[in-house]
Design a protein around this motif. Sequence first.
Motif, PDB file in Angstrom:
ATOM      1  N   VAL A   1       0.851  -1.189   0.000  1.00  0.00           N
ATOM      2  CA  VAL A   1       0.000   0.000   0.000  1.00  0.00           C
ATOM      3  C   VAL A   1       0.883   1.234   0.000  1.00  0.00           C
ATOM      4  O   VAL A   1       1.781   1.369   0.828  1.00  0.00           O
ATOM      5  CB  VAL A   1      -0.925   0.018   1.235  1.00  0.00           C
ATOM      6  CG1 VAL A   1      -1.751   1.303   1.245  1.00  0.00           C
ATOM      7  CG2 VAL A   1      -1.852  -1.194   1.226  1.00  0.00           C
ATOM      8  N   THR A   2       0.624   2.127  -0.946  1.00  0.00           N
ATOM      9  CA  THR A   2       1.350   3.398  -1.007  1.00  0.00           C
ATOM     10  C   THR A   2       0.401   4.509  -0.582  1.00  0.00           C
ATOM     11  O   THR A   2      -0.697   4.633  -1.130  1.00  0.00           O
ATOM     12  CB  THR A   2       1.855   3.665  -2.430  1.00  0.00           C
ATOM     13  OG1 THR A   2       2.705   2.596  -2.829  1.00  0.00           O
ATOM     14  CG2 THR A   2       2.623   4.974  -2.486  1.00  0.00           C
ATOM     15  N   GLN A   3       0.814   5.271   0.397  1.00  0.00           N
ATOM     16  CA  GLN A   3      -0.010   6.394   0.849  1.00  0.00           C
ATOM     17  C   GLN A   3       0.267   7.596  -0.032  1.00  0.00           C
ATOM     18  O   GLN A   3       1.394   8.100  -0.071  1.00  0.00           O
ATOM     19  CB  GLN A   3       0.303   6.735   2.308  1.00  0.00           C
ATOM     20  CG  GLN A   3      -0.205   5.690   3.284  1.00  0.00           C
ATOM     21  CD  GLN A   3      -0.053   6.151   4.724  1.00  0.00           C
ATOM     22  OE1 GLN A   3       0.967   6.717   5.092  1.00  0.00           O
ATOM     23  NE2 GLN A   3      -1.064   5.913   5.534  1.00  0.00           N
ATOM     24  N   GLU A   4      -0.753   8.054  -0.710  1.00  0.00           N
ATOM     25  CA  GLU A   4      -0.564   9.185  -1.598  1.00  0.00           C
ATOM     26  C   GLU A   4      -1.898   9.870  -1.866  1.00  0.00           C
ATOM     27  O   GLU A   4      -2.970   9.303  -1.641  1.00  0.00           O
ATOM     28  CB  GLU A   4       0.071   8.740  -2.926  1.00  0.00           C
ATOM     29  CG  GLU A   4      -0.724   7.675  -3.668  1.00  0.00           C
ATOM     30  CD  GLU A   4       0.022   7.114  -4.862  1.00  0.00           C
ATOM     31  OE1 GLU A   4       1.226   7.366  -4.959  1.00  0.00           O
ATOM     32  OE2 GLU A   4      -0.620   6.441  -5.697  1.00  0.00           O
ATOM     33  N   ALA A   5      -1.804  11.103  -2.313  1.00  0.00           N
ATOM     34  CA  ALA A   5      -2.974  11.894  -2.702  1.00  0.00           C
ATOM     35  C   ALA A   5      -2.470  13.069  -3.513  1.00  0.00           C
ATOM     36  O   ALA A   5      -1.269  13.397  -3.512  1.00  0.00           O
ATOM     37  CB  ALA A   5      -3.753  12.364  -1.481  1.00  0.00           C
TER      38      ALA A   5
END
Length: 876
Positions: free
Chosen positions: A153-157
Amino acid sequence: MAAAAPAPPTIIESILLWSANRPDWQRDALRRIVQKGKLDEIDITELTTLCLGEHGLAQPGGPVAVRLEQKHLPANPAASSSVTLSGIRGISGVNHLAPGQNLTFSPVGLTIVYGPNGSGKSGYARILKRICRTRNPGAEILTNIYAPPGVPVTQEATIDYKVGGTAQTPLAWSDMGIPHPVLSAIGIFDSSCTAVHIGSKNEIAARPFGLDIPDELAGVCKRLEEHLEEQKKRLEKSRDPIFAKPPWRATTAVGSAIAALAADSDLAPIRKLAQTTIDEQKRIQQLKEDLARNPAAGARQLRLRISRIENLSNAINAIEVAMTDAGLTAIRELHGEAAVARHAARISAKSLFSGQPLQGIGEPIWRQLWESARRYSEAHAYPGRPFPPAEAGLGCLLCQQPLSEEAVARMRSFEDFVQDDTEAQAETKERAAQDKLSPLQSLKLTLKEYAAGLEEIAADDAPLRKDVFRYLASARLCRFTFLRSLRQPAEVAPTPATPVSTLEQLTMELEARAAELDQLVDPIERRRREEELEGLEDRHRLASSISIVESEHLRLLTIALIEICLKDFVTTAITNLGNKLADEVVTPQLRDRFVNEVTSLASNKVRVEIARVGGRFGSPQYQVRFLARPDAKVPSVLSEGEQTCVALAAFLTEVATMDHYSTLVFDDPVTSLDHRWRKKVAERLVKEAAIRQVIVFTHDLVFVNDLVGLAHEKSVSQVSRSVDRGPLGTGIVEDGLPWKWKSVEDRLDKLEKRARAAKQLFDDSRDEEYRGEAIAIYNGLRATWERALESVAFAGVVQRHRDYIDPKYIRRAAVLTDSDCSAFQVGFKKCCDVTDAHDPSIGRNAEPPAPSEILKGIQDLKDWATSLRDRHKLVT
């Protein structure tokens, strides 16, 4: 025209300038405080390590100080460069927020983001807290705990924003735990801000953002001081028991060095003492043996051993002399010469005696027989007469028969042959070759001959005994192959390397030991040997305890460095900084502004003021206290809601000190407030939304109602967004508020769209699906008739869950006619007949209205509301 004077530095910029001359660990602490607010135990542990490392106790692989720099400070743009948010999209890996959502914000005025508990509203707010300016950015954002295990899971926005009204390159966000250099101009308020302003010592410290940093730094100093004091106490109690009863003697070099061990000691000499060699270990054993025996008897025994080893050495010397390459070469040459001479003699004999009846005349055996006959003749048979007998008739020396003339002549020829030069040379060379060979042949090369000497060697040097053994075996092989090569061509083994020099070294060592034993008779010399043994034994003990000594040195060094570090925790300079900043920032105007903010939020129910109560551990305390009772403990008197109002007032006061009008974000600002306080907070936020972008995240629909109503009343631009759960997760975004808070127009628009979609079910003869959808539409239409009665017919004079009556529009309610009432009754009854709110008779099983009838019902309500609103406009 003179250039404009540069703007004075902000509080945090002043702190940055002040920090230039502070220790690196403090500059790192300031960076953490600016970026995180409150520091946790991990921060305190790392700062402790940095402080110790700065004073000489660095840990390999430990943390590295990152000093506070301009890039770490919240942005402070000019008014013309205010920062606003446009939206958040492309979210991945943040809590349980669903992918593909796009939460947009109105560029001006008020944006309300409503969501019930667990809807994902806080997920969006957490992202903003990590990149904007807040007193508490919160802990690290968690990923989706419901995701399948093992799935990366990559945390991004993606954050869309504007500066000075101009769209910027979207920010590709990933959680780095630090504010964005531009978006940090945006301020965020949430319930955690209350804890910042409510002190643990029953004080409420209202300080603009940044003024609490010296206080936080002083608090960090205090925590580090306590942390190191506790560590120091543990270290003082952790001395290894070996130093209470040391195994080494106080009089030795080891004992003296360890007795003097201190924090500033150089361990190199002690480590060198711990490095014992094999020879020193042998020396320990030797000294023990020498001191345990009678020295005189021991010396005699050693010298007896020396004599045996010397005998062996002399024998090996003799072997070496006899078996030199030059000597063997000389033997080989003489042997060859003798062989050549003998060959010549044989040729001569063969030419002289070829006609004789017997063979072998002139050979060595024959020569031995001839020489024996000569001795017999001269000594016994014919003494005084020449040899051989020259007269016929004399008896033969061998067969005793009378010699014939022929026999006398033959014997005469034999003697002439023997006396010939060729034979003489052969004899001479053979004797010379044998004389040279005899020493080699006579060498004693059996191990039995040297067993005693070998055993003496083995007692001191087993490898040397093996070398001597190999030498003797090699010498024996060399002699054997050499002698064989004299008889027939053969390869000769090489001559071995002699161990004599090593034997001589051993005898010298043994002699030195014997001499030492001689000296041990003297008491003074004996004591000197005892001291030597004690020193060597202590060094041997130290070798197995050196790690304990090194740990003790580290303990002493750490205690000393902690004492030095403790001097870094004096907060006088930090207090002076806090006082200076407070005097410059907390002006009478700011204090008045705070009182006004409190009054606007709580009217006169909370009559407080800001008063300076002196400095403590880093910065002055500006305590909020009651005007009437300054000594009363405010947190003990104010409710949780009232305390929230005080914190919000402090936040808004802080905002007022800024030159720019960047966005303000409020995350559930009325969590602990009842309806009496919500309205005041809503009024204040709407007022702020008139001059800047304001975003409010909330789960309180009553508060939403207040915000919407007040924004409409004050003509402040307002948009609403709803977030909720869905199949893909939380945070599903929908424009506007939930159904129950939608306006009549919005509801009718949605119902009309739904009715047109239901027509497709009707046309496809999907009767059951159409029936369910028709009933649902009439359910919504019935509720919309009720909402229209409240908001249109009664013009909002009375609203449910509103704690007041608005008489301002009571004239509009007067336009309601009997015809309007009848139309309401017809439309409302139609909905009640179709809706599933009542259980119909099982015998009727009426068909649902057709799509055209549903659309007509919606249009009837739309016309009814439009007619009333048109008449409202005519009422002044």
